[in-house]
Design a protein around this motif. Structure first.
Motif, PDB file in Angstrom:
ATOM      1  N   LYS A 105       0.873  -1.272  -0.098  1.00 30.74           N
ATOM      2  CA  LYS A 105      -0.053  -0.040   0.057  1.00 30.74           C
ATOM      3  C   LYS A 105       0.755   1.048  -0.082  1.00 30.74           C
ATOM      4  O   LYS A 105       0.597   2.329  -0.720  1.00 30.74           O
ATOM      5  CB  LYS A 105      -0.871  -0.056   1.395  1.00 30.74           C
ATOM      6  CG  LYS A 105      -1.939   1.172   1.357  1.00 30.74           C
ATOM      7  CD  LYS A 105      -2.795   1.195   2.506  1.00 30.74           C
ATOM      8  CE  LYS A 105      -3.740   2.073   2.602  1.00 30.74           C
ATOM      9  NZ  LYS A 105      -4.603   2.174   3.604  1.00 30.74           N
ATOM     10  N   ALA A 133       1.677   4.218  -2.891  1.00 31.52           N
ATOM     11  CA  ALA A 133       1.265   5.838  -2.684  1.00 31.52           C
ATOM     12  C   ALA A 133       2.718   6.542  -3.166  1.00 31.52           C
ATOM     13  O   ALA A 133       2.479   7.585  -3.781  1.00 31.52           O
ATOM     14  CB  ALA A 133       1.084   5.778  -1.023  1.00 31.52           C
ATOM     15  N   TRP A 135      -5.723   7.324  -6.807  1.00 24.06           N
ATOM     16  CA  TRP A 135      -7.312   7.073  -6.751  1.00 24.06           C
ATOM     17  C   TRP A 135      -7.499   5.609  -7.310  1.00 24.06           C
ATOM     18  O   TRP A 135      -8.441   5.108  -6.659  1.00 24.06           O
ATOM     19  CB  TRP A 135      -7.948   8.162  -7.956  1.00 24.06           C
ATOM     20  CG  TRP A 135      -9.529   8.051  -7.668  1.00 24.06           C
ATOM     21  CD1 TRP A 135     -10.381   8.105  -6.962  1.00 24.06           C
ATOM     22  CD2 TRP A 135     -10.343   7.194  -8.928  1.00 24.06           C
ATOM     23  NE1 TRP A 135     -11.801   7.756  -7.292  1.00 24.06           N
ATOM     24  CE2 TRP A 135     -11.719   7.073  -8.363  1.00 24.06           C
ATOM     25  CE3 TRP A 135      -9.905   6.705 -10.140  1.00 24.06           C
ATOM     26  CZ2 TRP A 135     -12.615   6.449  -9.353  1.00 24.06           C
ATOM     27  CZ3 TRP A 135     -10.871   6.108 -10.857  1.00 24.06           C
ATOM     28  CH2 TRP A 135     -12.323   5.952 -10.491  1.00 24.06           C
ATOM     29  N   SER A 142      -6.385   3.262  -4.429  1.00 23.47           N
ATOM     30  CA  SER A 142      -7.290   3.277  -3.230  1.00 23.47           C
ATOM     31  C   SER A 142      -8.681   2.752  -3.784  1.00 23.47           C
ATOM     32  O   SER A 142      -9.194   1.919  -2.508  1.00 23.47           O
ATOM     33  CB  SER A 142      -7.585   4.737  -2.764  1.00 23.47           C
ATOM     34  OG  SER A 142      -8.425   4.953  -1.808  1.00 23.47           O
ATOM     35  N   GLU A 197      -8.081  -1.039  -3.218  1.00 23.99           N
ATOM     36  CA  GLU A 197      -7.837  -1.603  -1.819  1.00 23.99           C
ATOM     37  C   GLU A 197      -9.376  -1.594  -1.210  1.00 23.99           C
ATOM     38  O   GLU A 197      -9.379  -2.652  -0.490  1.00 23.99           O
ATOM     39  CB  GLU A 197      -6.933  -0.601  -1.206  1.00 23.99           C
ATOM     40  CG  GLU A 197      -5.406  -0.805  -1.619  1.00 23.99           C
ATOM     41  CD  GLU A 197      -4.797   0.454  -1.076  1.00 23.99           C
ATOM     42  OE1 GLU A 197      -5.186   1.514  -0.535  1.00 23.99           O
ATOM     43  OE2 GLU A 197      -3.548   0.504  -1.633  1.00 23.99           O
ATOM     44  N   ARG A 198     -10.205  -0.611  -1.478  1.00 24.79           N
ATOM     45  CA  ARG A 198     -11.469  -0.705  -0.936  1.00 24.79           C
ATOM     46  C   ARG A 198     -12.370  -1.952  -1.421  1.00 24.79           C
ATOM     47  O   ARG A 198     -12.718  -2.536  -0.620  1.00 24.79           O
ATOM     48  CB  ARG A 198     -12.281   0.563  -1.314  1.00 24.79           C
ATOM     49  CG  ARG A 198     -11.881   1.758  -0.535  1.00 24.79           C
ATOM     50  CD  ARG A 198     -12.676   3.051  -0.507  1.00 24.79           C
ATOM     51  NE  ARG A 198     -13.207   3.136  -1.731  1.00 24.79           N
ATOM     52  CZ  ARG A 198     -12.429   4.182  -2.315  1.00 24.79           C
ATOM     53  NH1 ARG A 198     -11.409   4.712  -1.854  1.00 24.79           N
ATOM     54  NH2 ARG A 198     -12.640   4.572  -3.494  1.00 24.79           N
TER      55      ARG A 198
END
Length: 402
Positions: free
Chosen positions: A279, A283, A390, A393, A396-397
């Protein structure tokens, strides 16, 4: 370092060092040659296209071919051919033979398209997965350090003597690298015998494999965006030599911060990647694109030479960090049976976007100026960086909701 005690990696590393030393001497010499023969900003862009397009087109199929070839012989043959071809630049002195310079650029880069997949397979076969990030960082850090040293030396030699002798130095380096590779121990490569044996079938399998592996496809798209931004370097040639009217040695000296950025990237990435996890690494990848966009804008809007050098340093740090992290991800995500094809397709995709961007930027810089074009690149870098953040993210959700 334990990696340097490994008999295969040690010789690959040594051959890589020698070859990079020669490359850095030749790069500034090619810039000088094109400048002398034409003096046009478009000639710099055209030179990059003639280097990259053959590389891209050859990379389309080189991985599928290399899989069935002896990797050591491929690397040795490529260095022999590159050494011969590079030496021929020395004899080009008339604008009437500009086409010969472009032809040699094409031939050298067709050869180079076979070296990268062969070396990547050799590294993955020789280096344990846990050590590959360190290996990639070491290779990148050393490459960047050599940029500092060799471009500084090359700039001095260009200032004192003729840049033409750099071509002969590069040819000698290729031959020395060849001698090192001759002593390379036998590389044992595990392959799946059930894979298709025909070239066309293997090539099709490679593209289908990447289409199935969405993570690999996303990393390739990310690297294409990074290479579009990296094409600012072709515009830098025009900016320094034409718009600012500086000497060729100044352009060579500005490669020093470029190399420093790579050295710092090799150190920083090795230290932080294990702590961040997947993660955190994703980033960092996103923010490096943002940093590249903003620093590129600064490069072409800062007048003092030291300020310009500082902006190049930041851009280089971000670019090399992105490259190290992405290559390591691909090595981890790709199955060994498909590794050569994945990396040859990667070269095709990334260098294709780089060469197309170089042509657009070279044309744009000559028509509207480098400052204006740098604004376009800055916007692209910021948008691409935030788009990557984006999408990661969102992914990952989705994983968390399962």
């Amino acid at each position: 370092m334990a990696l340097l005690k490994h008999p295969v990696f040690r010789r690959l590393y040594a051959a890589h060092i020698i070859h990079i030393i020669g490359n850095e001497f030749t790069f500034i010499a090619v810039v000088g040659l094109l400048h002398d023969l034409s003096g046009s900003g478009l000639s710099f862009a055209a030179g990059t296209v003639f280097r990259m397009v053959p590389y891209v087109l050859t990379s389309f199929f080189s991985g599928a071919l290399v899989e069935n070839w002896d990797k050591q012989r491929v690397m040795i043959t490529v260095n022999l051919l590159r050494g011969i071809l590079v030496s021929l630049f020395f004899f080009i002195s008339s604008p009437a033979y500009l086409w010969v310079a472009f032809l040699l650029l094409i031939a050298v880069n067709i050869c180079s398209a076979f070296f990268q997949p062969a070396m990547q397979v050799a590294i993955v076969s020789a280096v344990a997965e846990k050590d590959r990030l360190t290996a990639n960082s070491l290779l990148q850090g050393t490459t960047s350090f050599l940029i500092i040293v060799c471009q500084g030396v090359a700039a001095i030699l260009v200032y004192l003597f003729s840049y033409r002798y750099n071509f002969l130095l590069d040819a000698a380096c290729y031959m020395f690298s060849l001698l090192i590779l001759l002593r390379l121990p036998k590389i044992v490569i595990d392959t799946n015998s059930s894979l298709a044996t025909s070239f066309v079938a293997r090539l099709q399998e490679g593209f289908r494999y990447i289409a199935r592996k969405k993570d690999i496809g996303q990393v390739l798209l990310y690297q294409m965006a990074e290479r579009v931004l990296g094409a600012y370097y072709i515009m830098l040639m025009y900016y320094i030599l034409q718009e600012r009217g500086e000497g060729l040695y100044v352009f060579g000296l500005l490669d020093i911060p470029l190399g420093l950025g790579g050295v710092f990237a090799g150190i920083v990435v090795t230290k932080i990647s294990d702590r961040l996890g997947d993660k955190g690494v994703s980033a960092v990848q996103g923010w490096t694109l943002v940093a590249m966009g903003l620093s590129i804008y600064a490069v072409f809007h800062i007048t003092p030479i030291f300020g310009l050098a500082a902006a190049i340093l930041v851009c280089s740090l971000a670019s090399y960090s992105a490259s190290i992290l992405s290559v390591t991800k691909l090595q981890r995500l790709a199955d060994p049976d498909y590794l050569a094809r994945v990396f040859s397709i990667r070269e095709m995709a990334t260098m294709g976007s780089f060469s197309a961007s170089c042509l657009v930027l070279g044309y744009g810089a000559e028509k509207v100026g480098s400052a204006v074009v740098s604004g376009w690149l800055a916007v692209f870098g910021v948008i691409a960086g935030f788009l990557w953040l984006w999408t990661r993210s969102r992914l990952e959700r989705q994983v968390a909701d399962m």
